[in-house]
Design a protein around this motif. Structure first.
Motif, PDB file in Angstrom:
ATOM      1  N   PRO A 179       0.820  -1.212   0.000  1.00 12.97           N
ATOM      2  CA  PRO A 179       0.000   0.000   0.000  1.00 12.97           C
ATOM      3  C   PRO A 179       0.853   1.259   0.000  1.00 12.97           C
ATOM      4  CG  PRO A 179       0.126  -0.876   2.200  1.00 12.97           C
ATOM      5  CD  PRO A 179       0.982  -1.765   1.340  1.00 12.97           C
ATOM      6  N   GLY A 180       1.682   1.422  -1.002  1.00 13.59           N
ATOM      7  CA  GLY A 180       2.570   2.588  -0.987  1.00 13.59           C
ATOM      8  C   GLY A 180       2.715   3.239  -2.341  1.00 13.59           C
ATOM      9  N   TYR A 181       3.837   3.927  -2.518  1.00 11.92           N
ATOM     10  CA  TYR A 181       4.102   4.666  -3.753  1.00 11.92           C
ATOM     11  C   TYR A 181       4.000   3.789  -4.991  1.00 11.92           C
ATOM     12  CZ  TYR A 181       5.919   8.470  -0.886  1.00 11.92           C
ATOM     13  OH  TYR A 181       6.051   9.484  -0.001  1.00 11.92           O
ATOM     14  N   GLN A 182       4.504   2.539  -4.878  1.00  7.92           N
ATOM     15  CA  GLN A 182       4.512   1.669  -6.061  1.00  7.92           C
ATOM     16  C   GLN A 182       3.096   1.410  -6.548  1.00  7.92           C
ATOM     17  OE1 GLN A 182       7.034  -1.648  -6.449  1.00  7.92           O
ATOM     18  NE2 GLN A 182       8.662  -0.156  -6.677  1.00  7.92           N
ATOM     19  N   PHE A 183       2.179   1.211  -5.609  1.00  9.64           N
ATOM     20  CA  PHE A 183       0.814   0.952  -6.033  1.00  9.64           C
ATOM     21  C   PHE A 183       0.216   2.183  -6.714  1.00  9.64           C
ATOM     22  CE2 PHE A 183      -3.743   0.729  -5.879  1.00  9.64           C
ATOM     23  CZ  PHE A 183      -3.978  -0.557  -6.334  1.00  9.64           C
ATOM     24  N   PHE A 184       0.469   3.358  -6.156  1.00  7.36           N
ATOM     25  CA  PHE A 184      -0.094   4.561  -6.769  1.00  7.36           C
ATOM     26  C   PHE A 184       0.523   4.839  -8.129  1.00  7.36           C
ATOM     27  CE2 PHE A 184      -1.668   5.228  -2.487  1.00  7.36           C
ATOM     28  CZ  PHE A 184      -2.981   5.508  -2.806  1.00  7.36           C
TER      29      PHE A 184
ATOM     30  N   LEU B 265       5.184  -2.587 -16.170  1.00  8.33           N
ATOM     31  CA  LEU B 265       6.133  -1.475 -16.041  1.00  8.33           C
ATOM     32  C   LEU B 265       6.609  -1.322 -14.603  1.00  8.33           C
ATOM     33  CD1 LEU B 265       4.730   1.378 -18.321  1.00  8.33           C
ATOM     34  CD2 LEU B 265       6.973   0.293 -18.440  1.00  8.33           C
ATOM     35  N   VAL B 266       5.654  -1.341 -13.657  1.00  4.41           N
ATOM     36  CA  VAL B 266       6.026  -1.101 -12.259  1.00  4.41           C
ATOM     37  C   VAL B 266       6.770  -2.299 -11.664  1.00  4.41           C
ATOM     38  CG1 VAL B 266       5.141  -0.598  -9.960  1.00  4.41           C
ATOM     39  CG2 VAL B 266       4.151   0.541 -11.939  1.00  4.41           C
ATOM     40  N   LEU B 267       6.358  -3.519 -12.042  1.00  5.80           N
ATOM     41  CA  LEU B 267       7.027  -4.704 -11.496  1.00  5.80           C
ATOM     42  C   LEU B 267       8.473  -4.795 -11.965  1.00  5.80           C
ATOM     43  CD1 LEU B 267       4.342  -7.513 -11.807  1.00  5.80           C
ATOM     44  CD2 LEU B 267       5.225  -6.489  -9.712  1.00  5.80           C
ATOM     45  N   TYR B 268       8.698  -4.512 -13.255  1.00  6.27           N
ATOM     46  CA  TYR B 268      10.033  -4.686 -13.819  1.00  6.27           C
ATOM     47  C   TYR B 268      10.914  -3.450 -13.626  1.00  6.27           C
ATOM     48  CZ  TYR B 268       9.598  -9.271 -15.979  1.00  6.27           C
ATOM     49  OH  TYR B 268       9.497 -10.625 -16.177  1.00  6.27           O
ATOM     50  N   PHE B 269      10.281  -2.265 -13.740  1.00  6.30           N
ATOM     51  CA  PHE B 269      11.097  -1.043 -13.692  1.00  6.30           C
ATOM     52  C   PHE B 269      10.643  -0.104 -12.581  1.00  6.30           C
ATOM     53  CE2 PHE B 269      10.717  -2.585 -18.081  1.00  6.30           C
ATOM     54  CZ  PHE B 269      12.038  -2.981 -18.279  1.00  6.30           C
ATOM     55  N   GLY B 270      10.071  -0.697 -11.526  1.00 10.35           N
ATOM     56  CA  GLY B 270       9.480   0.091 -10.435  1.00 10.35           C
ATOM     57  C   GLY B 270      10.421   1.118  -9.841  1.00 10.35           C
ATOM     58  N   SER B 271      11.670   0.710  -9.593  1.00  9.27           N
ATOM     59  CA  SER B 271      12.570   1.634  -8.898  1.00  9.27           C
ATOM     60  C   SER B 271      12.957   2.810  -9.782  1.00  9.27           C
ATOM     61  CB  SER B 271      13.815   0.894  -8.406  1.00  9.27           C
ATOM     62  OG  SER B 271      14.344   0.110  -9.455  1.00  9.27           O
ATOM     63  N   ALA B 272      12.851   2.645 -11.116  1.00  7.70           N
ATOM     64  CA  ALA B 272      13.163   3.758 -12.018  1.00  7.70           C
ATOM     65  C   ALA B 272      11.921   4.616 -12.285  1.00  7.70           C
ATOM     66  CB  ALA B 272      13.720   3.224 -13.335  1.00  7.70           C
ATOM     67  N   VAL B 273      10.768   3.949 -12.416  1.00  4.26           N
ATOM     68  CA  VAL B 273       9.558   4.647 -12.832  1.00  4.26           C
ATOM     69  C   VAL B 273       8.886   5.375 -11.670  1.00  4.26           C
ATOM     70  CG1 VAL B 273       7.219   4.267 -13.734  1.00  4.26           C
ATOM     71  CG2 VAL B 273       9.147   3.062 -14.748  1.00  4.26           C
ATOM     72  N   THR B 274       8.875   4.727 -10.492  1.00  4.50           N
ATOM     73  CA  THR B 274       8.126   5.274  -9.360  1.00  4.50           C
ATOM     74  C   THR B 274       8.529   6.709  -8.978  1.00  4.50           C
ATOM     75  OG1 THR B 274       7.812   3.040  -8.542  1.00  4.50           O
ATOM     76  CG2 THR B 274       7.380   4.811  -6.979  1.00  4.50           C
ATOM     77  N   PRO B 275       9.831   7.009  -8.813  1.00  2.26           N
ATOM     78  CA  PRO B 275      10.187   8.379  -8.430  1.00  2.26           C
ATOM     79  C   PRO B 275       9.740   9.407  -9.467  1.00  2.26           C
ATOM     80  CG  PRO B 275      12.080   6.915  -8.253  1.00  2.26           C
ATOM     81  CD  PRO B 275      11.004   6.148  -8.933  1.00  2.26           C
TER      82      PRO B 275
ATOM     83  N   VAL C  21       7.143   9.221 -11.682  1.00  2.00           N
ATOM     84  CA  VAL C  21       5.690   9.401 -11.646  1.00  2.00           C
ATOM     85  C   VAL C  21       5.275  10.142 -10.379  1.00  2.00           C
ATOM     86  CG1 VAL C  21       3.478   8.193 -11.513  1.00  2.00           C
ATOM     87  CG2 VAL C  21       5.232   7.411 -13.094  1.00  2.00           C
ATOM     88  N   MET C  22       5.866   9.763  -9.252  1.00  2.00           N
ATOM     89  CA  MET C  22       5.492  10.383  -7.986  1.00  2.00           C
ATOM     90  C   MET C  22       5.827  11.868  -7.968  1.00  2.00           C
ATOM     91  SD  MET C  22       3.914   8.557  -5.769  1.00  2.00           S
ATOM     92  CE  MET C  22       2.972   7.602  -6.919  1.00  2.00           C
ATOM     93  N   SER C  23       7.015  12.223  -8.495  1.00  2.00           N
ATOM     94  CA  SER C  23       7.409  13.634  -8.438  1.00  2.00           C
ATOM     95  C   SER C  23       6.556  14.470  -9.382  1.00  2.00           C
ATOM     96  CB  SER C  23       8.889  13.785  -8.779  1.00  2.00           C
ATOM     97  OG  SER C  23       9.114  13.356 -10.099  1.00  2.00           O
ATOM     98  N   ARG C  24       5.997  13.833 -10.404  1.00  2.00           N
ATOM     99  CA  ARG C  24       5.194  14.575 -11.359  1.00  2.00           C
ATOM    100  C   ARG C  24       3.758  14.756 -10.893  1.00  2.00           C
ATOM    101  NH1 ARG C  24       7.042  15.933 -16.592  1.00  2.00           N
ATOM    102  NH2 ARG C  24       9.016  15.120 -15.836  1.00  2.00           N
TER     103      ARG C  24
END
Ligand SMILES: [Zn+2]
Length: 273
Positions: free
Chosen positions: A208-213, A254-264, A266-269
């Motif tokens: 229930p965190g950033y990755q899900f959003f 996208l999130v499962l494979y590249f989560g650590s690159a994509v999450t920041p 998307v979140m910052s935007r």
């Protein structure tokens, strides 16, 4: 080697995509040409290469097949290589590859039949719980959420909750609310139960965190882009139903494979200013 094994699994996924919604056996009988009914031999079933070698046609009746079968095989092969590259020889690599396979099946079955099979959702949720258990058993509390409440000096309580179950409840809950609201506002079902269940299963993996959003925001963006393109080309009208499962599947991969690159990004935007 890994690519070829992945592509062979992709070949099986094509069978699942075709037979699961029809409730046919996944292992028997052998695959046949849909046009002439001729049984496909070993030489017709080599992933990717058979398709290229025969230029996408049936060897018996020369009818051409959709390149989709070959693309599913190629992508699944790439996903197998990618899982090993990104996660190394860990439990995560095979498990997230299995989730990828489920998402491919969801993508095409929802596209073709507007349903998301429960089997795929159950496997994805189970992977979330297994990964959680693995972290907990290896001594880490990284997969548990701690709720702390201090009542007064010296008294308080602490509740440890597994991330996967909280994520599952939150993911499904969020989509139930969306389904309910969109039904009230647009006076027609905007989201099916399959979408709700899939979101819950993804919540089990992402927590229930950033990755899900991030997963949620990407799926909405993909949905909007596809909808606009679809209308621009006159393929669908404003009130046509576009299944949401494929968008969820793309966002999930996208999130499962590249989560650590994509999450920041998307979140910052979209969330954190
Ligand atoms: Zn044929």
């Amino acid at each position: 080697m890994i690519f070829l094994m992945g592509a062979a699994i992709g070949s099986f996924l094509n069978v699942v995509i075709f037979r699961l919604p029809r409730r046919e056996s996944l292992v028997y009988p052998r695959s046949r040409c849909l046009s002439c009914g001729e049984e496909l031999g070993v030489i017709d079933l080599v992933p990717v290469l058979s398709y290229l070698g025969l230029r996408g046609r049936c060897r018996h009746c020369r009818r051409s097949y959709s390149p989709r079968y070959m693309l599913v095989e190629a992508f699944t092969g790439l996903a197998a290589v990618g899982a090993l590259q990104l996660f190394g020889p860990t439990l995560k690599a095979p498990l997230l590859f299995i989730v990828f396979c489920c998402l491919v099946v969801v993508f095409f079955i929802d596209l073709d039949h507007y349903i998301i099979p429960d089997e795929t959702v159950a496997i994805i949720a189970a992977v979330g719980i297994v990964l959680d258990l693995a972290t907990l058993l290896s001594g880490g509390t990284g997969s548990a959420l701690v709720f702390n409440e201090r009542l007064s000096v010296g008294t308080g309580y602490e509740v440890l909750l597994p991330k996967s179950l909280v994520g599952m409840a939150m993911g499904a809950g969020l989509f139930v609310v969306i389904a309910f609201v969109s039904e009230r506002v647009f006076k027609r079902p905007g989201m099916g139960w399959g979408d709700v269940k899939l979101a819950g299963a993804m919540g089990a993996i992402l927590g229930p965190g950033y990755q899900f959003f991030t997963f949620f925001i990407i799926s909405v963006i993909v949905g909007a882009v596809v909808g606009v393109i679809c209308m621009a080309f006159g393929r669908c009208g404003r009130r046509d139903y576009i299944p949401f499962g494929p968008m969820l599947a793309v966002a999930a991969v996208l999130v499962l494979y590249f989560g650590s690159a994509v999450t920041p990004v998307v979140m910052s935007r979209f969330v954190i200013q």
